[in-house]
Write an enzyme that holds these catalytic residues in place. Structure first.
Site, PDB file in Angstrom:
ATOM      1  N   VAL A  95     -12.536 -25.967  -8.269  1.00  0.00           N
ATOM      2  CA  VAL A  95     -13.756 -25.173  -8.323  1.00  0.00           C
ATOM      3  C   VAL A  95     -14.282 -25.343  -9.738  1.00  0.00           C
ATOM      4  O   VAL A  95     -13.542 -25.163 -10.702  1.00  0.00           O
ATOM      5  CB  VAL A  95     -13.484 -23.682  -8.028  1.00  0.00           C
ATOM      6  N   ASP A 109     -10.871 -11.050   5.934  1.00  0.00           N
ATOM      7  CA  ASP A 109     -10.042 -11.194   4.725  1.00  0.00           C
ATOM      8  C   ASP A 109     -10.712 -10.500   3.551  1.00  0.00           C
ATOM      9  O   ASP A 109     -10.781 -11.034   2.446  1.00  0.00           O
ATOM     10  CB  ASP A 109      -9.801 -12.671   4.416  1.00  0.00           C
TER      11      ASP A 109
HETATM   12  O1  ACK Z   1     -10.850 -15.294 -10.677  1.00  0.00           O
HETATM   13  P1  ACK Z   1     -11.677 -16.466 -10.978  1.00  0.00           P
HETATM   14  O2  ACK Z   1     -12.188 -16.661 -12.325  1.00  0.00           O
HETATM   15  O3  ACK Z   1     -12.894 -16.551  -9.942  1.00  0.00           O
HETATM   16  O4  ACK Z   1     -10.948 -17.784 -10.466  1.00  0.00           O
HETATM   17  C1  ACK Z   1     -11.343 -18.152  -9.208  1.00  0.00           C
HETATM   18  C2  ACK Z   1     -11.528 -19.663  -9.143  1.00  0.00           C
HETATM   19  O5  ACK Z   1     -12.922 -19.920  -9.155  1.00  0.00           O
HETATM   20  C3  ACK Z   1     -10.937 -20.311  -7.896  1.00  0.00           C
HETATM   21  O6  ACK Z   1     -11.550 -19.764  -6.757  1.00  0.00           O
HETATM   22  C4  ACK Z   1     -13.620 -18.728  -9.386  1.00  0.00           C
HETATM   23  N1  ACK Z   1     -14.837 -18.743  -8.572  1.00  0.00           N
HETATM   24  C5  ACK Z   1     -14.951 -19.018  -7.274  1.00  0.00           C
HETATM   25  N2  ACK Z   1     -16.244 -18.946  -6.905  1.00  0.00           N
HETATM   26  C6  ACK Z   1     -16.936 -18.615  -8.019  1.00  0.00           C
HETATM   27  C7  ACK Z   1     -18.316 -18.373  -8.280  1.00  0.00           C
HETATM   28  N3  ACK Z   1     -19.237 -18.442  -7.312  1.00  0.00           N
HETATM   29  N4  ACK Z   1     -18.673 -18.067  -9.524  1.00  0.00           N
HETATM   30  C8  ACK Z   1     -17.724 -17.958 -10.475  1.00  0.00           C
HETATM   31  N5  ACK Z   1     -16.428 -18.169 -10.287  1.00  0.00           N
HETATM   32  C9  ACK Z   1     -16.041 -18.489  -9.070  1.00  0.00           C
HETATM   33  C10 ACK Z   1     -12.729 -17.579  -9.003  1.00  0.00           C
END
Ligand code: ACK
Length: 912
Positions: free
Chosen positions: A563, A674
């Site tokens: 991601v 979920d």
């Molecule tokens: O807790 P986090 O920083 O937030 O770590 C996870 C990581 O990617 C793997 O899923 C972050 N993440 C997922 N989607 C988004 C988004 N739309 N904007 C910012 N962070 C995201 C998530």
């Protein structure tokens, strides 16, 4: 040291003036040295006769600049012992004398010994000696004497013999001076030191040709003719460089084309800076290439710079009173950092022609010229008018190349009554709290529609307050409405040129027949119902050209790939920050389908509390899903990172957002399955959005999901008992999960049921155990949680109830003041807690919350019955020896929960 009179020179004086010798006893004799060269000497040797007084005198010696003169004598003197029979008459010294006069005495002048002052008696260090073989060995003596100060223009020297045997070989007469010299690019003249040997003569130097003075150059001349203490300096003028203490017009031998020397100073010539050149030799400056300039303040060492290119991505946004212009900096700043912007305003005729500069009524905030930021607000413009705005980027050289200026243009119509781009608005369906609308896009010849704004209000309230929402497609589901209520809607489109006028008003009512979406109405479409799932992706997700995506960094790892965060360029708009989920290479077709499945679900949603899909990349590698960027990442880790840092109102605001997103999903018939804090994302305004869609896929992906006896993979702690037991997933099971999310939020990311095993959780829930309120949790919120966790799913609140309830709490914050800790009512008897496990003893209770290790602490402190612990505070728990803060919390929360059990069973329904 400077010699005035060389030996031969003096010899000349001596030899040519023998006639003036007063005593003829000195003989001029020429001998040959070992190299057969003649040596002129004056000799005297009358050692046998007493009372000798034989004088030898030099010619007149002009003093020149000397103040003090030095006389160096080289002579031999015979040792009296070596001469037999001379004792008594033989002497071993002679006298050196001088006489100052302003001019030479006439040839016939009488010699007066008394005119002569004695300089010294000269004795020999060595003398003639006889070798064993009888040879006479010449021992040459050298003696130096100082005389001075001399005041007259010249002087005579005289040698008085009083009966010695002398051969005078040479006399050198000299004075000392500091010789002319070049030092630090300054010339210093010959300088004669002072007679007083302790003081120095200060001498100012003159800069050499093509040099200029920096600090007065000075030297000090010492008594010995040495230059001392150089001070100050000269430096080579512009175009010249130092070479061997001179300034020569050079870079090497001269300044070559392409080189320059900008400053006076002892520096070398330099290559011309970028975008400049010199075509002549000896340049002090390089000249800028065409279209490149240098301001008077730019140093000659700096590159020439040019005008910036035009500002980019100029967009506007208009509301009733203000027009916002925004742009991005020019792609080429011309090589300078001093970019500013000017805004020019023109009011134009209806056809966009015949433009004239705007009058002074139009105001610019902060101002129209010299802007350093890339936006400006325009106010007090005329409504129903056309304006053209030009933004010019300027830098320090803009004044030098006016003809090259580049502008960005935008035409803005403040015409609110222009043609509506939205035709008839239809109601597709309505539920109690939602209305689904759609409309026809009118043909739009000029610019593509960016999105639509839907404005609506309760008819009865007649515009007292209105809400609005946006959508990209010509349809919307407006949620959060009141049941059986008539609403007024109107819609307008937004293009790059601004908003169209509103459509006519349309009135629609919410339903009252049923809480469920009407059969056959537009609802969420399960992509699995498509024969070809990629068709669902096409239908619901926009394909993005990957050149518009700029990946910045990896922020996490998903099951399918990394991601990343990055930027998405949307034509006519600023870049927006996005999160990009990628599908790693080497995937199977099934993995690709599962990965993209989420996009075909997300693409159907349009709600401020649901993560927004920007689009997908499926036609090139890597396959990507692009969604809006959420600065604070997932809610669970965000809360853990900020433990205790938010107000209750802020926490409730987050919960309200989640509930609102869930209300939208349940309204269109989507069951999440979920819902958990880890699947909520938080932006930088603390807005929470529901994410992670994809049903089975999500559960496969979720590390919390565990296999159940019925074969599914389920996140036990978050899932309602009926969904665990027989996969009965519904919006009501989502409501149970929502209660768990509430608990996670109020405990700042604590793990639900702590370290209890999944099996114990299932059993405890079955037995009626419910999570106690987290510390500091308002009673009202824990009550709401308990309602979400009702065994009977129809008794759980619906999401619109949750939203309304939370709204009321937010509007009436005093309702949040009562904390669970403050509620002291405790069940009178175990019978009053039918849904809850009956803890018989302190030991059982501590076992149930996995705190058995503290049994002895409680007993030792006298707490033996459940009743006795009911009033324990966190301080009391700490005092009996529970030192870990997590354990203190768990114990106190559980005590509070015991108190609440009684309250809970009193609640059969929930009314807001
Ligand atoms: O807790 P986090 O920083 O937030 O770590 C996870 C990581 O990617 C793997 O899923 C972050 N993440 C997922 N989607 C988004 C988004 N739309 N904007 C910012 N962070 C995201 C998530």
């Amino acid at each position: 040291m400077h010699l005035v009179v060389e030996t031969t020179y003096l010899s000349h004086y001596l030899s040519s003036h023998t006639s003036v010798l007063c005593s003829p006893q000195w003989d001029a004799i020429t001998e040959m040295d070992e190299h057969n060269r003649p040596i002129h000497t004056f000799q005297v040797c009358h050692v046998m006769e007493p009372n000798q007084n034989n004088w030898l005198r030099t010619n007149w010696i002009p003093r020149q600049a000397a103040q003090k003169i030095y006389v160096e004598l080289r002579f031999t003197l015979r040792d009296c012992n070596s001469i037999p029979w001379v004792s008594g008459t033989c002497k071993e010294t002679f006298n050196l004398l001088y006489f100052e006069t302003d001019e030479p005495q006439g040839a016939n002048a009488h010699f007066h010994p008394n005119d002569y002052a004695k300089i010294d008696t000269i004795a020999a260090d060595e003398s003639f000696t006889q070798t064993d073989l009888g040879d006479r060995v010449l021992r040459l003596n050298t003696e130096v004497r100082e005389v001075g100060p001399i005041a007259r223009k010249g002087f005579y020297l005289a040698f008085q013999d009083v009966g010695a045997c002398i051969a005078l070989v040479s006399v050198r007469v000299y004075y000392k001076k500091c010789p002319s010299t070049l030092r630090n690019l300054a010339a210093f003249p010959d300088t004669v030191p002072r007679v007083d040997s302790s003081s120095l003569v200060e001498v100012r130097g003159a800069c050499v040709e093509n040099a200029e003075e920096r600090d007065t150059p000075r030297l000090y001349c010492g008594a010995d003719g040495d230059w001392l203490v150089p001070l100050g300096r000269c430096v080579c003028s512009i175009g010249y460089e130092e070479n061997d203490n001179l300034c020569i017009e050079q870079c090497g031998r001269r300044i070559l084309p392409g080189f320059y020397k900008a400053f006076a100073g002892n520096i070398k010539c330099s290559k011309c800076p970028p975008h400049s050149s010199s075509h002549t030799e000896g340049s002090a400056q390089c000249h800028c290439e065409k279209s490149y300039y240098r301001t008077s303040k730019d140093p000659p060492t700096m590159s020439c710079t040019r005008l910036p290119s035009s500002p980019r991505n100029l967009v506007f946004n208009i509301n009733e009173t203000a027009l916002f212009l925004e742009w991005t900096p020019p792609s080429d700043t011309g090589g300078r950092k001093d970019v500013t912007y000017n805004v020019f305003c023109f009011r134009c005729g209806a056809d966009g022609q015949a433009c004239e500069p705007c009058n002074s009524n139009v105001r610019f905030i902060p101002r129209s010229t010299g802007l350093t930021s890339t936006s400006v607000v325009v106010q007090d413009f005329v409504v129903h008018a056309n304006y053209t705005f030009q933004i010019e980027a300027l830098n320090g050289v803009s004044g030098l190349g006016r003809s090259e200026r580049q502008l960005a243009n935008i035409t803005v119509s403040t015409e609110q009554a222009g043609p509506s781009l939205v035709g008839v608005v239809r109601k597709d369906w309505a539920s109690q709290t939602s209305i689904a609308l759609s409309w026809q896009e009118t043909e739009q010849p000029h610019a593509a529609i960016l999105d639509y704004e839907i404005k609506y209000y309760e008819k009865e309230q007649e515009q007292l307050s209105y809400s609005s929402t946006r959508t990209k497609s010509p349809s919307v589901i407006v949620t959060g409405l009141n049941p059986s209520t008539v609403y007024v809607f109107h819609v307008r489109a937004r293009t790059i040129a601004g908003y169209s006028s509103y459509s006519p008003k349309f009135e629609f009512a919410t339903g009252d027949e049923s809480k469920l979406p009407f059969p056959g109405l537009k609802t969420y479409i399960d992509p699995d119902t498509y024969e070809d799932p990629s068709q669902a992706v096409h239908e619901f997700a926009k394909e993005i050209d990957p050149s518009r995506i700029r990946i910045e960094r990896v922020i996490g790892a998903g099951e399918f790939g990394e991601v990343c965060s990055g930027w998405l360029r949307i034509p006519g708009k600023k870049e927006i920050p996005v999160a990009i989920k990628t599908l790693k290479g080497g995937y199977t077709e099934r993995q690709r389908r599962d990965f993209l499945r989420e996009s075909s679900i997300m693409g159907q949603f349009d709600n401020p509390n649901i993560i927004r899909l920007e689009g997908v990349v499926t036609k090139s590698r890597p396959v990507m899903i692009v969604v809006e960027y959420m600065e604070n990442g997932s809610l669970d880790s965000f809360l853990r990172k900020h433990d205790g840092q938010f107000t209750v109102i802020q926490l409730v605001g987050m919960l309200r957002g989640i509930a609102s997103g869930m209300m939208y999903l349940s309204d269109i018939g989507y069951v999440h399955r979920d819902l958990a804090a880890r699947n909520i994302l938080v932006d930088d305004n603390l807005v929470c959005k529901v994410s992670d869609f994809g049903l089975s896929r999500v559960l496969e992906d979720d590390p919390e999901a565990a296999y159940t006896t019925t074969g599914g993979k389920i996140p036990i702690r978050w899932t309602a008992p009926e969904a665990i037991a027989y996969r009965k997933f519904s919006s009501a099971s989502d409501a149970w999960s929502y209660g768990i999310v509430m608990w996670e939020v109020m405990s700042y990311g604590e793990r639900p049921y702590w370290e209890m095993s999944n099996q114990d959780v299932i059993l405890s829930i079955e037995e009626g155990y419910r999570l106690p309120a987290p510390m500091g949790c308002p009673v009202a919120l824990h009550q709401l949680m308990l309602l979400c966790w009702q065994k009977e799913r129809s008794r759980r609140p619906q999401f619109n109830d949750v939203v309304s309830f939370l709204d009321k709490l937010i509007c009436n914050p005093s309702s949040l003041l009562t904390l669970v800790e403050d509620v002291n009512s405790f069940p009178e008897s175990p019978e009053d807690m039918p849904d809850y496990p009956l803890f018989i003893s302190i030991g059982d209770w501590l076992d149930s919350i996995k705190m058995s290790q503290y049994k002895n602490n409680f007993i030792a402190a006298g707490y033996t019955t459940l009743d006795s612990i009911s009033t324990m505070s966190i301080d009391d728990v700490r005092r009996i020896g529970v030192s870990l803060i997590g354990h203190q919390r768990r114990i106190v929360s559980s005590i509070q929960a015991l108190r609440l059990q009684f309250l809970h069973v009193q609640q059969n329904g929930f009314h807001v």
